[in-house]
Design a protein around this motif. Structure first.
Motif, PDB file in Angstrom:
ATOM      1  N   ALA A 259      28.948   8.625   8.181  1.00 47.69           N
ATOM      2  CA  ALA A 259      29.674   7.998   9.614  1.00 47.69           C
ATOM      3  C   ALA A 259      28.765   7.053   9.822  1.00 47.69           C
ATOM      4  O   ALA A 259      29.221   6.193   9.972  1.00 47.69           O
ATOM      5  N   CYS A 260      26.846   6.893   9.109  1.00 55.17           N
ATOM      6  CA  CYS A 260      26.802   6.056   9.792  1.00 55.17           C
ATOM      7  C   CYS A 260      26.524   4.991   8.451  1.00 55.17           C
ATOM      8  O   CYS A 260      26.533   5.503   7.514  1.00 55.17           O
ATOM      9  N   PRO A 261      27.184   3.807   8.365  1.00 56.56           N
ATOM     10  CA  PRO A 261      27.826   3.206   7.787  1.00 56.56           C
ATOM     11  C   PRO A 261      26.595   2.353   6.850  1.00 56.56           C
ATOM     12  O   PRO A 261      26.700   1.470   5.933  1.00 56.56           O
ATOM     13  N   VAL A 262      24.852   2.426   7.710  1.00 52.49           N
ATOM     14  CA  VAL A 262      23.815   1.818   6.931  1.00 52.49           C
ATOM     15  C   VAL A 262      23.055   2.609   6.536  1.00 52.49           C
ATOM     16  O   VAL A 262      21.763   2.453   6.092  1.00 52.49           O
ATOM     17  N   GLY A 263      23.616   4.018   6.565  1.00 55.78           N
ATOM     18  CA  GLY A 263      22.591   5.008   5.809  1.00 55.78           C
ATOM     19  C   GLY A 263      21.092   5.264   6.645  1.00 55.78           C
ATOM     20  O   GLY A 263      20.598   5.332   6.141  1.00 55.78           O
ATOM     21  N   ALA A 264      21.286   5.358   7.707  1.00 49.96           N
ATOM     22  CA  ALA A 264      20.264   5.269   8.227  1.00 49.96           C
ATOM     23  C   ALA A 264      19.819   7.030   8.436  1.00 49.96           C
ATOM     24  O   ALA A 264      18.630   6.714   8.986  1.00 49.96           O
ATOM     25  N   ILE A 265      20.755   8.016   8.134  1.00 49.86           N
ATOM     26  CA  ILE A 265      20.000   8.689   8.950  1.00 49.86           C
ATOM     27  C   ILE A 265      19.594   9.800   8.072  1.00 49.86           C
ATOM     28  O   ILE A 265      19.808   9.830   7.304  1.00 49.86           O
ATOM     29  N   GLY A 266      18.617   9.819   7.821  1.00 47.78           N
ATOM     30  CA  GLY A 266      17.501  10.894   7.231  1.00 47.78           C
ATOM     31  C   GLY A 266      17.076  12.404   7.143  1.00 47.78           C
ATOM     32  O   GLY A 266      17.340  12.536   8.143  1.00 47.78           O
TER      33      GLY A 266
ATOM     34  N   ARG B 160      17.076  -0.026   9.252  1.00 47.91           N
ATOM     35  CA  ARG B 160      18.345  -0.065   9.310  1.00 47.91           C
ATOM     36  C   ARG B 160      19.478   0.135  10.129  1.00 47.91           C
ATOM     37  O   ARG B 160      20.185  -0.335  10.190  1.00 47.91           O
ATOM     38  N   CYS B 161      18.617   0.843  12.104  1.00 48.88           N
ATOM     39  CA  CYS B 161      19.830   1.352  12.438  1.00 48.88           C
ATOM     40  C   CYS B 161      20.705   0.072  13.339  1.00 48.88           C
ATOM     41  O   CYS B 161      19.550  -0.694  13.748  1.00 48.88           O
ATOM     42  N   LEU B 162      21.221   0.142  12.900  1.00 49.22           N
ATOM     43  CA  LEU B 162      22.510  -1.186  14.422  1.00 49.22           C
ATOM     44  C   LEU B 162      21.947  -1.355  15.166  1.00 49.22           C
ATOM     45  O   LEU B 162      21.866  -2.287  15.864  1.00 49.22           O
ATOM     46  N   GLN B 163      22.212  -0.099  15.945  1.00 48.01           N
ATOM     47  CA  GLN B 163      21.793   0.049  17.753  1.00 48.01           C
ATOM     48  C   GLN B 163      20.190  -0.749  17.881  1.00 48.01           C
ATOM     49  O   GLN B 163      20.021  -1.241  18.603  1.00 48.01           O
ATOM     50  N   SER B 164      19.312  -0.484  16.976  1.00 47.81           N
ATOM     51  CA  SER B 164      17.905  -0.300  17.056  1.00 47.81           C
ATOM     52  C   SER B 164      17.190  -2.474  16.451  1.00 47.81           C
ATOM     53  O   SER B 164      17.571  -3.129  17.255  1.00 47.81           O
TER      54      SER B 164
ATOM     55  N   GLY C  99      24.935  -1.986  20.656  1.00 47.05           N
ATOM     56  CA  GLY C  99      25.080  -0.112  20.616  1.00 47.05           C
ATOM     57  C   GLY C  99      26.102  -0.258  19.771  1.00 47.05           C
ATOM     58  O   GLY C  99      27.491   0.166  19.593  1.00 47.05           O
ATOM     59  N   CYS C 100      25.396   0.580  19.107  1.00 45.04           N
ATOM     60  CA  CYS C 100      26.299   1.315  18.193  1.00 45.04           C
ATOM     61  C   CYS C 100      26.494   2.597  18.629  1.00 45.04           C
ATOM     62  O   CYS C 100      25.945   3.511  18.662  1.00 45.04           O
ATOM     63  N   SER C 101      27.417   3.224  17.875  1.00 44.06           N
ATOM     64  CA  SER C 101      27.733   5.104  17.993  1.00 44.06           C
ATOM     65  C   SER C 101      28.613   5.401  17.109  1.00 44.06           C
ATOM     66  O   SER C 101      28.875   6.991  17.195  1.00 44.06           O
ATOM     67  N   ARG C 102      28.583   5.077  16.291  1.00 44.47           N
ATOM     68  CA  ARG C 102      29.685   6.079  15.315  1.00 44.47           C
ATOM     69  C   ARG C 102      28.635   7.648  15.085  1.00 44.47           C
ATOM     70  O   ARG C 102      29.554   8.231  14.483  1.00 44.47           O
ATOM     71  N   CYS C 103      27.257   7.209  14.819  1.00 45.06           N
ATOM     72  CA  CYS C 103      26.744   9.085  14.142  1.00 45.06           C
ATOM     73  C   CYS C 103      27.264   9.777  15.286  1.00 45.06           C
ATOM     74  O   CYS C 103      27.331  11.208  14.952  1.00 45.06           O
ATOM     75  N   ARG C 104      26.933   9.284  16.935  1.00 44.62           N
ATOM     76  CA  ARG C 104      27.760  10.211  17.725  1.00 44.62           C
ATOM     77  C   ARG C 104      28.756  10.401  17.906  1.00 44.62           C
ATOM     78  O   ARG C 104      29.612  11.806  17.981  1.00 44.62           O
TER      79      ARG C 104
ATOM     80  N   GLY D 121      14.353  11.934  10.444  1.00 46.35           N
ATOM     81  CA  GLY D 121      15.402  10.893  11.545  1.00 46.35           C
ATOM     82  C   GLY D 121      15.901  10.188  11.078  1.00 46.35           C
ATOM     83  O   GLY D 121      16.325   9.831  10.100  1.00 46.35           O
ATOM     84  N   VAL D 122      15.992   8.467  12.145  1.00 45.68           N
ATOM     85  CA  VAL D 122      16.424   7.723  11.948  1.00 45.68           C
ATOM     86  C   VAL D 122      15.999   6.888  11.097  1.00 45.68           C
ATOM     87  O   VAL D 122      14.617   6.372  11.828  1.00 45.68           O
ATOM     88  N   ASP D 123      16.256   5.730  10.631  1.00 42.52           N
ATOM     89  CA  ASP D 123      15.150   4.741  10.160  1.00 42.52           C
ATOM     90  C   ASP D 123      15.473   3.465  10.886  1.00 42.52           C
ATOM     91  O   ASP D 123      16.514   2.833  10.613  1.00 42.52           O
TER      92      ASP D 123
HETATM   93  S1  SF4 Z   1      23.396   4.429  16.034  1.00 44.80           S
HETATM   94 FE1  SF4 Z   1      24.767   3.742  14.082  1.00 44.80          FE
HETATM   95  S2  SF4 Z   1      23.510   2.411  12.581  1.00 44.80           S
HETATM   96 FE2  SF4 Z   1      21.865   3.750  14.035  1.00 44.80          FE
HETATM   97  S3  SF4 Z   1      21.821   6.085  12.828  1.00 44.80           S
HETATM   98 FE3  SF4 Z   1      23.389   6.084  14.435  1.00 44.80          FE
HETATM   99  S4  SF4 Z   1      25.348   5.890  13.446  1.00 44.80           S
HETATM  100 FE4  SF4 Z   1      23.334   4.768  12.639  1.00 44.80          FE
END
Ligand code: SF4
Ligand code: B12
Ligand code: SF4
Length: 306
Positions: free
Chosen positions: A160-167, A175-179, A200-205, A170-172
């Protein structure tokens, strides 16, 4: 002495969906989960439609106020002073791991703490008490809690993460939009087509199947964002002055110290371009901010269709 089960009950009676105590070095930490409301408006022009529900009200402040109430009760019951009973919210403590050791959830592949019942839509807070943990309580030992067994083959948050930030590790954050949404500066051009947030991005959640039962969040009005405000109005205020723009967020979750207000303005400019409401006034804002946003005037960004 104090019975930590009573402390846990105080928190649960005050809106926390789960809580538990653990030994934390020489102290005891009561960690607790605060469920927040998930609804947000859908109007295309409303600024609030592009802010994640956790930030539409000041849930951190609300949670802190409730933890303080419990901390006062603990002080009285245990005869301790203020510095011996301290609350923590978004602190330097590893809060997810603390909650996992306390047994109120586990860290999933998204790295977020998942409560088996409430899922992932909770904030974590707690109270650190200068008393040794009672016998039988688990202890925080610092090692990352294992997640694989509870997630199984699921990888919905990763997909679900649109930018491939979860590996794997953990989270890069680069790239993470929230960050990125809370830090000023240029956004990598390749990420702009995925930019659909003011904050606030929440797609992974939202993708996590453990959250499929929306059991509701704590109802309160602290630091509510005015849902009638439009992105255009945000930009108009910014054109007046930076102070006026910052004043817009007083008392809200967007006023938190870790959110750069220029980042919020940049996010509004990106969205205004994607939504086709980028006009002469927005261009004036861009020029006014010392070419900080010049990238956003020249680069191609596909429209956002909602
Ligand atoms: S908050 Fe958004 S960009 Fe960051 S890891 Fe989750 S889905 Fe990806
Ligand atoms: C920095 C930060 C971020 C950064 C980095 C997040 C990251 N995953 O690395 C950014 C800005 C990207 C971010 C984003 C979000 N965050 Co944030 N963030 C924090 C903050 C302030 C510090 C985290 C930190 O780096 N601590 C230092 C390190 C050493 O500790 P740690 O991350 O807890 O890691 C420990 C364990 O979790 C474990 N661990 C670490 N990585 C991994 C990876 C795997 C695979 C496993 C199994 C274990 C594991 O080992 C560590 C050592 O014990 C915490 C508050 C806090 N104090 O915990 C909130 C916090 C983690 N964030 C939170 C939230 C809600 C979010 C968002 C969902 C925002 C939103 N829209 O609501 C997104 C989710 C993105 C995501 N998938 O993580 C909540 C999480 C609540 C929950 N139920 O889990 C916290 C706890 C804030 C709070 N008080 O409620 N966040
Ligand atoms: S979405 Fe799936 S893989 Fe990700 S944390 Fe939830 S259960 Fe685990």
């Amino acid at each position: 002495m104090i019975d930590f089960r009573e402390t846990v009950e105080w928190l649960k009676e005050d809106g926390f969906c789960d809580a538990a105590a653990i030994g934390f070095g020489e102290k005891t930490a009561v960690t607790a989960l605060f469920p927040y409301r998930l609804e947000r408006p859908t109007a295309v022009s409303a600024a609030a439609s592009y802010i994640d529900p956790f930030a539409l009200r000041n849930n951190y402040r609300e949670m802190a106020a409730r933890l303080k109430t419990a901390a006062v009760k603990i002080r009285k019951a245990a005869g301790l002073n203020k510095s011996e009973v301290r609350i923590f919210v978004n602190s330097s403590l590893p809060e997810k791991a603390a909650a996992a050791f306390a047994g109120i959830g586990f860290c999933g592949k998204s790295t977020l703490l998942i409560s088996p019942l409430y899922g992932v839509n909770t904030l974590i807070g707690g109270i650190l008490i200068s008393l040794p943990a009672a016998d039988g309580l688990s202890r925080f030992d610092g090692a990352p809690p294992s997640s694989a067994a509870r997630c199984g083959a699921c990888r919905r948050c990763i997909d679900a993460c649109p930018v491939g930030a979860i590996g794997e590790n953990g989270v890069d954050r680069s790239r993470c939009l929230q960050s990125l949404a809370s830090r000023s500066g240029a956004v990598p051009a390749e990420l702009l087509p995925h930019w659909d947030i003011l904050y606030g991005c929440s797609r992974c959640r939202d993708a996590c199947p453990y959250s499929r039962f929306n059991l509701g969040g704590v109802a309160h009005h602290r630091g509510e964002i005015d849902e009638s405000e439009t992105i255009g109005e945000w930009l108009q205020t910014a054109a007046e002055s930076e102070e006026a723009f910052c004043a817009r967020f007083k008392g809200t979750a967007l006023a938190m110290s870790w959110i750069d207000k220029r980042a919020l303005l940049r996010n509004a400019v990106i969205l205004s371009r994607r939504l086709g409401i980028f006009n002469e006034e927005t261009k004036r804002v861009c020029r006014q901010y010392k070419n900080e946003f010049s990238q956003l005037l020249s680069v191609d960004i596909p429209p956002l269709l909602r």
